[in-house]
Design an enzyme around this catalytic site. Structure first.
Site, PDB file in Angstrom:
ATOM      1  N   CYS A  44       0.817  -1.225   0.000  1.00  0.00           N
ATOM      2  CA  CYS A  44       0.000   0.000   0.000  1.00  0.00           C
ATOM      3  C   CYS A  44       0.847   1.270   0.000  1.00  0.00           C
ATOM      4  CB  CYS A  44      -0.959  -0.013   1.176  1.00  0.00           C
ATOM      5  SG  CYS A  44      -2.121  -1.369   1.045  1.00  0.00           S
ATOM      6  N   HIS A  90      -3.650   7.079   2.186  1.00  0.00           N
ATOM      7  CA  HIS A  90      -3.972   5.760   1.637  1.00  0.00           C
ATOM      8  C   HIS A  90      -5.350   5.367   2.158  1.00  0.00           C
ATOM      9  CE1 HIS A  90      -3.898   1.651   0.562  1.00  0.00           C
ATOM     10  NE2 HIS A  90      -3.774   1.221   1.795  1.00  0.00           N
ATOM     11  N   ASN A  96      -9.970  -0.396  -0.856  1.00  0.00           N
ATOM     12  CA  ASN A  96      -8.509  -0.278  -0.815  1.00  0.00           C
ATOM     13  C   ASN A  96      -7.932  -0.828  -2.120  1.00  0.00           C
ATOM     14  OD1 ASN A  96      -5.775  -0.491  -0.366  1.00  0.00           O
ATOM     15  ND2 ASN A  96      -5.942  -1.426   1.656  1.00  0.00           N
TER      16      ASN A  96
HETATM   17  C1  LIG Z   1      -9.987  -5.857   8.659  1.00  0.00           C
HETATM   18  C2  LIG Z   1     -10.684  -4.912   9.617  1.00  0.00           C
HETATM   19  C3  LIG Z   1     -11.683  -4.055   8.871  1.00  0.00           C
HETATM   20  C4  LIG Z   1     -11.446  -5.731  10.639  1.00  0.00           C
HETATM   21  O1  LIG Z   1     -12.046  -4.867  11.573  1.00  0.00           O
HETATM   22  P1  LIG Z   1     -11.902  -5.126  13.141  1.00  0.00           P
HETATM   23  O2  LIG Z   1     -12.710  -4.097  13.809  1.00  0.00           O
HETATM   24  O3  LIG Z   1     -10.443  -5.197  13.457  1.00  0.00           O
HETATM   25  O4  LIG Z   1     -12.601  -6.503  13.280  1.00  0.00           O
HETATM   26  P2  LIG Z   1     -12.004  -7.845  13.883  1.00  0.00           P
HETATM   27  O5  LIG Z   1     -11.078  -8.467  12.898  1.00  0.00           O
HETATM   28  O6  LIG Z   1     -11.542  -7.621  15.276  1.00  0.00           O
HETATM   29  O7  LIG Z   1     -13.317  -8.668  13.946  1.00  0.00           O
HETATM   30  C5  LIG Z   1     -14.384  -8.317  14.825  1.00  0.00           C
HETATM   31  C6  LIG Z   1     -15.480  -9.341  14.640  1.00  0.00           C
HETATM   32  O8  LIG Z   1     -16.083  -9.148  13.343  1.00  0.00           O
HETATM   33  C7  LIG Z   1     -16.026 -10.363  12.606  1.00  0.00           C
HETATM   34  N1  LIG Z   1     -15.840 -10.056  11.199  1.00  0.00           N
HETATM   35  C8  LIG Z   1     -14.675  -9.995  10.484  1.00  0.00           C
HETATM   36  N2  LIG Z   1     -14.943  -9.683   9.223  1.00  0.00           N
HETATM   37  C9  LIG Z   1     -16.261  -9.524   9.138  1.00  0.00           C
HETATM   38  C10 LIG Z   1     -17.127  -9.187   8.089  1.00  0.00           C
HETATM   39  N3  LIG Z   1     -16.683  -8.932   6.849  1.00  0.00           N
HETATM   40  N4  LIG Z   1     -18.437  -9.087   8.342  1.00  0.00           N
HETATM   41  C11 LIG Z   1     -18.928  -9.330   9.567  1.00  0.00           C
HETATM   42  N5  LIG Z   1     -18.151  -9.656  10.600  1.00  0.00           N
HETATM   43  C12 LIG Z   1     -16.837  -9.756  10.389  1.00  0.00           C
HETATM   44  C13 LIG Z   1     -14.871 -11.128  13.196  1.00  0.00           C
HETATM   45  O9  LIG Z   1     -14.991 -12.513  12.940  1.00  0.00           O
HETATM   46  C14 LIG Z   1     -14.970 -10.768  14.645  1.00  0.00           C
HETATM   47  O10 LIG Z   1     -15.975 -11.563  15.231  1.00  0.00           O
HETATM   48  P3  LIG Z   1     -15.789 -12.133  16.725  1.00  0.00           P
HETATM   49  O11 LIG Z   1     -15.665 -10.903  17.600  1.00  0.00           O
HETATM   50  O12 LIG Z   1     -17.020 -12.920  16.928  1.00  0.00           O
HETATM   51  O13 LIG Z   1     -14.538 -12.929  16.674  1.00  0.00           O
HETATM   52  C15 LIG Z   1      -9.662  -4.008  10.372  1.00  0.00           C
HETATM   53  O14 LIG Z   1      -8.909  -4.808  11.237  1.00  0.00           O
HETATM   54  C16 LIG Z   1      -8.734  -3.290   9.452  1.00  0.00           C
HETATM   55  O15 LIG Z   1      -9.135  -2.414   8.708  1.00  0.00           O
HETATM   56  N6  LIG Z   1      -7.435  -3.609   9.536  1.00  0.00           N
HETATM   57  C17 LIG Z   1      -6.425  -2.941   8.749  1.00  0.00           C
HETATM   58  C18 LIG Z   1      -6.605  -3.307   7.345  1.00  0.00           C
HETATM   59  C19 LIG Z   1      -5.640  -2.605   6.489  1.00  0.00           C
HETATM   60  O16 LIG Z   1      -5.389  -1.447   6.661  1.00  0.00           O
HETATM   61  N7  LIG Z   1      -5.144  -3.366   5.535  1.00  0.00           N
HETATM   62  C20 LIG Z   1      -4.342  -2.919   4.498  1.00  0.00           C
HETATM   63  C21 LIG Z   1      -3.068  -2.405   4.975  1.00  0.00           C
HETATM   64  S1  LIG Z   1      -2.792  -1.031   4.165  1.00  0.00           S
END
Ligand SMILES: CC(C)(COP(=O)(O)OP(=O)(O)OC[C@H]1O[C@@H](n2cnc3c(N)ncnc32)[C@H](O)[C@@H]1OP(=O)(O)O)[C@@H](O)C(=O)NCCC(=O)NCCS
Length: 331
Positions: free
Chosen positions: A116, A256, A286
């Site tokens: 990214c 980003h 993204n």
């Molecule tokens: C991926 C991302 C959106 C997930 O959001 P989060 O708030 O961290 O969510 P978590 O991974 O902790 O998951 C929370 C819950 O939602 C659930 N969940 C994950 N994806 C889901 C989806 N698409 N829909 C519904 N629920 C979802 C998980 O299973 C978890 O459930 P649980 O609490 O029962 O275990 C977030 O972590 C993120 O944006 N990370 C950085 C990504 C990024 O920047 N990537 C590129 C680098 S540049």
């Protein structure tokens, strides 16, 4: 003689037509529109559906827009630097394919793998070529066809990524606008949290790697999120401090587009209100190396000569950074 800086003198962009909406994703994996919007800010992303089409097919229309806008003969292009983690193939470089297809016969080039942060790392490289005085016209492209490496049964990643391309032309300037400062960082200890496990020399492609889905993006979202918030905000604040830029001095933050909450945290740390932040994550998700040039493309008409712009990114690797640009033209 005044110092030569690298000025962005044109911007191009391209996104494929197909819109993959949150509603459609609801039918593919166990997720829902509300969760996706509140956790990420994304409503839809664009997907390049046509079989046989690759990242170069996204990049070429973006580059051709620049050639048209500047009435530029492709033979004048010296170098093409392409930030991508979804090259058309491992080799040759996607920059070669782009150069060939647009008729840039005098250009050399290469791909930059920085996930990214790919556009920022490519921009730093291209700007150095201009500042050296050796090259006069360098194209810097950020492109990714993320749909090629996303597992559409993995709800943690398939909701985030989309396809797109953006490009800028760099030319020498002596009017004190252009590329002014950068802070770029890598930390290889982050490799395990966001990567593609197989297909490289460590674990070449095999029937097992395909069966085990090791050619898709693997991401530990929470860890990446934590590092992204810290990394992007730190370097953005640092570049302001060391150049004595106040929040009032900054016209735009171009972040980003990974997650709306990461964007907000960065803007907050810089003391910027949302109206100074370019945000199109809701429409494109993204697009990895393409997010920043796609923002510049969409906001080009609002940019004024002399505007202080901070570009900031965080990505797999880990890689991150911030670049300060003083905008060089009115549209
Ligand atoms: C991926 C991302 C959106 C997930 O959001 P989060 O708030 O961290 O969510 P978590 O991974 O902790 O998951 C929370 C819950 O939602 C659930 N969940 C994950 N994806 C889901 C989806 N698409 N829909 C519904 N629920 C979802 C998980 O299973 C978890 O459930 P649980 O609490 O029962 O275990 C977030 O972590 C993120 O944006 N990370 C950085 C990504 C990024 O920047 N990537 C590129 C680098 S540049």
């Amino acid at each position: 003689m005044s110092k030569i800086t690298a000025a962005i003198t044109a911007v191009g962009g391209y996104v494929p037509e197909y819109r993959l909406t949150n509603k459609e994703l609801e039918k593919m994996v166990d997720t829902n529109d509300e969760w996706i919007r509140t956790r990420t800010g994304i409503t839809e992303r664009r997907i390049l559906k046509e079989p046989g089409k690759a990242s170069s097919d996204l990049a070429i229309p973006a580059v051709q827009e620049i050639l048209k806008k500047k009435n530029l003969d492709p033979l004048e292009i010296d170098c093409i630097v392409v930030g991508t983690v979804t090259p058309d193939m491992i080799f040759p470089a996607t920059s070669n394919i782009i150069a060939h297809k647009i008729g840039a016969k005098n250009a050399w080039g290469f791909d930059v793998s920085a996930a990214c942060s790919g556009f920022l790392f490519s921009l730093e490289t291209g700007a150095s070529f201009i500042e050296s005085g050796k090259y006069k016209k360098v194209l810097v492209v950020g492109v990714d066809k993320m749909s090629a490496i996303v597992d559409y049964t993995d709800r943690a990643t398939c909701i985030i990524f989309g396809d797109g391309a953006g490009a800028v032309l760099l030319e020498p300037s002596t009017d004190e606008t252009g590329f002014l400062d950068s802070i770029l960082r890598t930390d290889g200890s982050g490799e395990h949290y966001l990567h593609m496990k197989a297909g490289g020399s460590r674990e070449p492609a095999s029937i097992e790697t395909v069966t085990e889905k090791k050619h898709f993006i693997y991401q530990e979202g929470k860890t990446v999120f934590k590092h992204a918030v810290e990394g992007m905000a730190d370097v953005s604040a640092e570049i302001m401090e060391r150049n004595h830029l106040s929040a009032d001095d900054v016209a735009w933050l171009v972040p980003h587009q990974a997650n709306m909450r990461i964007i907000d945290a960065t803007a907050h740390r810089m003391g910027l209100s949302r109206d100074k932040v370019m945000i199109n994550i809701q429409r494109y998700g993204n697009t990895t190396a393409a997010t920043i040039p796609l923002c510049l493309w969409e906001w080009e008409k609002q940019l004024k000569k002399g505007d202080n712009i901070v570009l900031a990114a965080f990505g797999g690797g880990f890689t991150w950074g911030a670049i300060w640009v003083k905008w060089s033209y009115d549209s």
